[in-house]
Design an enzyme around this catalytic site. Sequence first.
Site, PDB file in Angstrom:
ATOM      1  N   LYS A  89       0.903  -1.219  -0.144  1.00  0.00           N
ATOM      2  CA  LYS A  89      -0.088   0.528   0.151  1.00  0.00           C
ATOM      3  C   LYS A  89       0.509   1.324   0.148  1.00  0.00           C
ATOM      4  O   LYS A  89       0.518   2.120  -0.867  1.00  0.00           O
ATOM      5  CB  LYS A  89      -0.824  -0.680   1.039  1.00  0.00           C
ATOM      6  N   GLU A 111     -10.311   6.993   4.461  1.00  0.00           N
ATOM      7  CA  GLU A 111     -11.010   6.216   4.863  1.00  0.00           C
ATOM      8  C   GLU A 111     -10.076   4.471   4.733  1.00  0.00           C
ATOM      9  O   GLU A 111      -9.509   4.290   4.015  1.00  0.00           O
ATOM     10  CB  GLU A 111     -12.591   6.097   3.405  1.00  0.00           C
ATOM     11  N   SER A 377       1.442 -10.364  -1.713  1.00  0.00           N
ATOM     12  CA  SER A 377       0.935  -8.589  -0.703  1.00  0.00           C
ATOM     13  C   SER A 377       1.289  -7.673  -0.169  1.00  0.00           C
ATOM     14  O   SER A 377       1.939  -6.923   0.951  1.00  0.00           O
ATOM     15  CB  SER A 377      -0.136  -8.185  -1.260  1.00  0.00           C
TER      16      SER A 377
HETATM   17  C1  LIG Z   1      -5.416  -3.689   0.969  1.00  0.00           C
HETATM   18  C2  LIG Z   1      -4.664  -5.056   1.244  1.00  0.00           C
HETATM   19  C3  LIG Z   1      -4.984  -6.033  -0.207  1.00  0.00           C
HETATM   20  C4  LIG Z   1      -6.257  -5.444  -0.641  1.00  0.00           C
HETATM   21  O1  LIG Z   1      -6.320  -4.282  -1.263  1.00  0.00           O
HETATM   22  P1  LIG Z   1      -5.779  -4.641  -2.767  1.00  0.00           P
HETATM   23  O2  LIG Z   1      -5.811  -2.729  -3.963  1.00  0.00           O
HETATM   24  O3  LIG Z   1      -6.808  -5.295  -4.203  1.00  0.00           O
HETATM   25  O4  LIG Z   1      -4.719  -4.543  -3.038  1.00  0.00           O
HETATM   26  C5  LIG Z   1      -4.378  -7.384  -0.535  1.00  0.00           C
HETATM   27  N1  LIG Z   1      -3.000  -7.846   0.496  1.00  0.00           N
HETATM   28  C6  LIG Z   1      -2.703  -7.103   1.356  1.00  0.00           C
HETATM   29  C7  LIG Z   1      -1.063  -6.536   2.096  1.00  0.00           C
HETATM   30  C8  LIG Z   1      -3.146  -5.580   2.093  1.00  0.00           C
HETATM   31  O5  LIG Z   1      -2.604  -4.966   2.964  1.00  0.00           O
END
Ligand SMILES: *Cc1c(COP(=O)(O)O)cnc(C)c1O
Length: 393
Positions: A89, A111, A377
Amino acid sequence: MKYQVNQAGFYGDFGGAFIPPTLQPIVAELQAMYIEIMEEPTFQAEYQKLLADYVGRPTPLYFAERLSALYNTKVYLKREDLCHTGAHKINNTIGQVLLAKRLGKKKIIAETGAGQHGVATATVCALAGLECVVFMGATDIERQAPNVARMKMLGAEVRAAKTGTQTLKEAVDEALLYWIENPTDTYYLIGSVVGPHPYPDMVGRFQSVISKEIKQQLLEKEGVDKPNYVIASVGGGSNATGAFYEFLEEESVKLIVAEGGGFGVDTNQTAATSFIGKPGVLHGSKTLFMQDETGEPLEAYSISAGLDYPGFGPLFALMKQEDRAEFFAIKDAEAMEAGLALCKLEGIIPAIESSHALAALQHKTFLPTDIVVVNLSGRGDKDLQNYTNYFQL
Ligand SMILES: *Cc1c(COP(=O)(O)O)cnc(C)c1O
């Protein structure tokens, strides 16, 4: 370029900017300026420097040997879990905060649902010396105490949204209301590839660093710059857009989306937009989302807080329509098992969102020579309680 936004802000039939008249001038300014600002050499220099020295990029592309042996193919993990604050993020929040500064904005609003985007925003506001207000549902404030504490430590004000279910939807409503009342000095920092144009494209461009690095790193490790598969989880779609970006127009690269299936698409406890979503306007853009007969968004459910969003960004609506990606609704149980398996096989505790992408590996049969990139992610520190409760550890 079929999967790039057009001049009008659309991905095929999806996207656009459906917003109240008071916000139109401010969004129009952003539409007119964002690419120019992002491409300025001084902007790029500052952004790239922070990605390197503050976020810790490039993140490794790690060949997961034991995981690869399990699936009899070559699995690489793109280690977004190693970013500062623990997920992808921040690639986006850093970019947008620099942009907000260039637009002369004094205050950032955002938000947040589970608090991850709120923390990433509070972090970069501290870095940039800008005031930060994060809107969060009152129920979420109670459920997500550690992230609320982080935001406060970082100097952000956390404002409770007390209407309706007191969760993400109400937080978005309150943030929009605030923006409508304070349009000139306030910048609304959106956390995924959702919202009115130009946000989906802008956030996608900021996250595209992920696939730019994957290309470079594969060239070094495998002598080719394209994988056979890229797999990513999708809540709003920002980490997936980042991981797919450079490959969107390359039909030889197969793209796989892992959505939060919850208890299954045939139950009403799911977040699998691609299976049960219908076209409509959600948060300022036309996309697919889960809705009732009157078009009101349904409450999404997934064990993963980052995936329980009733829609996804307009690019994904187009990818679904065009069969550009294969979509899997990963059930809670599958994701949790895949997350635990990664801990045991590779010594990496993934975020539950990322565990959904890992679970998608089981749904496909790969060739031993295939190169499969899974976008990891985020890290699982925030989810430890959830994992240990689930497995009764
Ligand atoms: C917020 C988040 C997501 C989902 O958000 P996307 O906008 O679809 O990437 C996925 N993995 C992690 C670790 C997150 O913090």
